[in-house]
Design a protein around this motif. Structure first.
Motif, PDB file in Angstrom:
ATOM      1  N   VAL A   1      13.916 -24.952 -10.415  1.00 31.53           N
ATOM      2  CA  VAL A   1      14.155 -26.316 -10.904  1.00 31.53           C
ATOM      3  C   VAL A   1      13.671 -27.342  -9.887  1.00 31.53           C
ATOM      4  O   VAL A   1      13.028 -28.347 -10.247  1.00 31.53           O
ATOM      5  N   LEU A   2      13.937 -27.115  -8.598  1.00 31.12           N
ATOM      6  CA  LEU A   2      13.482 -28.050  -7.571  1.00 31.12           C
ATOM      7  C   LEU A   2      11.961 -28.074  -7.479  1.00 31.12           C
ATOM      8  O   LEU A   2      11.363 -29.123  -7.210  1.00 31.12           O
ATOM      9  N   THR A   3      11.324 -26.928  -7.721  1.00 28.68           N
ATOM     10  CA  THR A   3       9.854 -26.892  -7.765  1.00 28.68           C
ATOM     11  C   THR A   3       9.329 -27.773  -8.895  1.00 28.68           C
ATOM     12  O   THR A   3       8.396 -28.563  -8.711  1.00 28.68           O
ATOM     13  N   LEU A   4       9.940 -27.627 -10.076  1.00 28.54           N
ATOM     14  CA  LEU A   4       9.528 -28.447 -11.224  1.00 28.54           C
ATOM     15  C   LEU A   4       9.761 -29.933 -10.955  1.00 28.54           C
ATOM     16  O   LEU A   4       8.936 -30.778 -11.330  1.00 28.54           O
ATOM     17  N   ILE A   5      10.875 -30.262 -10.311  1.00 26.95           N
ATOM     18  CA  ILE A   5      11.165 -31.670 -10.006  1.00 26.95           C
ATOM     19  C   ILE A   5      10.123 -32.231  -9.047  1.00 26.95           C
ATOM     20  O   ILE A   5       9.614 -33.340  -9.239  1.00 26.95           O
ATOM     21  N   PHE A   6       9.770 -31.454  -8.023  1.00 22.22           N
ATOM     22  CA  PHE A   6       8.756 -31.929  -7.077  1.00 22.22           C
ATOM     23  C   PHE A   6       7.405 -32.097  -7.773  1.00 22.22           C
ATOM     24  O   PHE A   6       6.697 -33.087  -7.541  1.00 22.22           O
TER      25      PHE A   6
END
Length: 401
Positions: free
Chosen positions: A30-35
């Protein structure tokens, strides 16, 4: 201090390695997608801005525009001034134009627009209008009584403002052009589209025709001289070079004509900031929930850690480090995806947008800025639950009350 940092890092690493692998993978994903979302919108904005700039330079202004002196309507002795301009090594070509407002009429429809009087040979060295012809042909030097229309004037060909156009003029049709109270008929020789609305809402005729309509025949006058420079040349340096030649006319670079583009950029920038804020809020919530659940499941362990003398700040720091490790992994994976995946792909396969083909422009400084913001959101999202629980009484933590 160093010992405390080592303990915090040890606790964080143990929590991750011994924790639920599924939750860890999901959090990083999820943090990868947000970045990616944070960087992607900035890259798209940079790509659109670059495309806008290219369209203005390639189809309207060139790199530098020479205009009449203050309070004067025309540039006098335009041919001699062109030769002086083209003596600079960085100048590819120049075109002396007449430019005025005109009224077009075709059958029962009328439309106002900008009319340029040009030398077709010179214009081809400065702008790419000739290459944007989609029907018919571009003007040639001997042409008289012929006109080139942008698609927003002619209508058809995917015009954005079809209802305000002439309703579907085709090559070979005759339109009436009124300039300074004089009306003449022109045969449509070609229709062009640059996919840039402001350029497509214009028309081109020969300089001789427009001179005759303006009543300035054989006087070698121009209302602007557009200048094209070699790629990579700094426009400000070109302006200084022109001034050093003794040119006293008003010299402006293309940036000064980009008022509406700046407005569009500011609007897109506002949307980008809103999207960034939403992304960071999601990151904050994700980290908050993950750390909170992790802490609740390890209340007794935290109580034992406090009982054996591990300080509260060390325990809090361990959860902050855990969140930073999640965020760091997400940033690295997201950056690699953008740098080595999505950005190169759009260069090889440009995205087709109404303005033309566009590629993503990944700015490393912008990516670093977004990474810092994501780290801050992660730190805040982890500090709040960790601090609240670490403050609880030792017995409450151990016995779960």
């Amino acid at each position: 201090m160093l010992e405390k940092s080592k303990v915090s890092f040890f606790l964080a690493s143990r929590s991750i390695t011994r924790g639920n692998k599924g939750i860890t993978i999901f959090t990083v994903f999820v943090l990868t997608l947000i970045f990616v979302q944070l960087v992607l919108f900035s890259s798209m904005l940079a790509g659109v801005t670059l495309k806008f700039n290219e369209l203005m330079v390639d189809y309207q202004t060139g790199n530098v525009v020479v205009e009449p002196k203050a309070e004067e309507r025309y540039i006098e002795d335009a041919s001699a001034l062109q030769k002086k301009i083209e003596s600079l090594p960085q100048v590819v070509g120049s075109t002396a134009r007449l430019k005025t407002a005109g009224n077009f009429r075709y059958r029962e429809k009328e439309l106002g627009g900008t009319v340029y009087g040009i030398d077709p040979g010179d214009e081809s060295f400065v702008t790419a209008i000739e290459d944007s012809i989609i029907s018919g042909e571009f003007l040639s030097r001997p042409d008289r009584g012929e006109i080139i229309l942008g698609r927003e004037v002619s209508g058809g060909f995917g015009a954005l403002m079809e209802s305000r156009s002439l309703g579907g003029v085709e090559v070979g049709d005759t339109v009436e052009l009124t300039v300074s109270g004089k009306t003449r008929e022109f045969r449509v020789k070609g229709i062009y589209t640059t996919r840039y609305f402001m350029a497509d809402a214009s028309a081109y005729v020969s300089r001789d025709d427009l001179e005759e309509m303006l009543g300035i025949e054989n006087r070698d006058l121009a209302q602007e001289i557009a200048v094209k420079t070699t790629e990579g040349t700094d426009e400000y340096e070109t302006r200084m070079a022109l001034l050093s030649l003794g040119i006293r006319e008003n010299i402006r670079i293309w940036h000064e004509f980009a008022g509406i583009l700046r407005l569009i950029e500011n609007t897109l920038g506002l949307i980008r900031n809103i999207m960034n804020a939403i992304g960071l809020l999601i990151a904050f919530v994700i980290i908050f929930v993950v750390i909170y659940v992790n802490i609740v499941n390890k209340k007794r362990q935290i109580g034992v850690q406090k009982a054996i003398g591990i300080e509260q700040n060390v325990i809090i720091a361990s959860f902050v480090l855990q969140a930073m490790l999640y965020a760091g992994t997400g940033v690295i994976l997201g950056y690699c995806f953008m740098r080595f995946g999505l950005a190169p792909y759009t260069v090889a396969h440009p995205v087709d947008i109404p303005l033309g083909s566009m590629s993503l422009k990944l700015d490393d400084a912008e990516a670093i800025n977004r990474a810092v913001l994501l780290f801050l959101a992660s730190i805040i999202g982890s500090v709040i639950p960790a601090y609240k629980l670490a403050q609880r009484d030792l017995l409450d933590l151990i016995w779960g009350k």
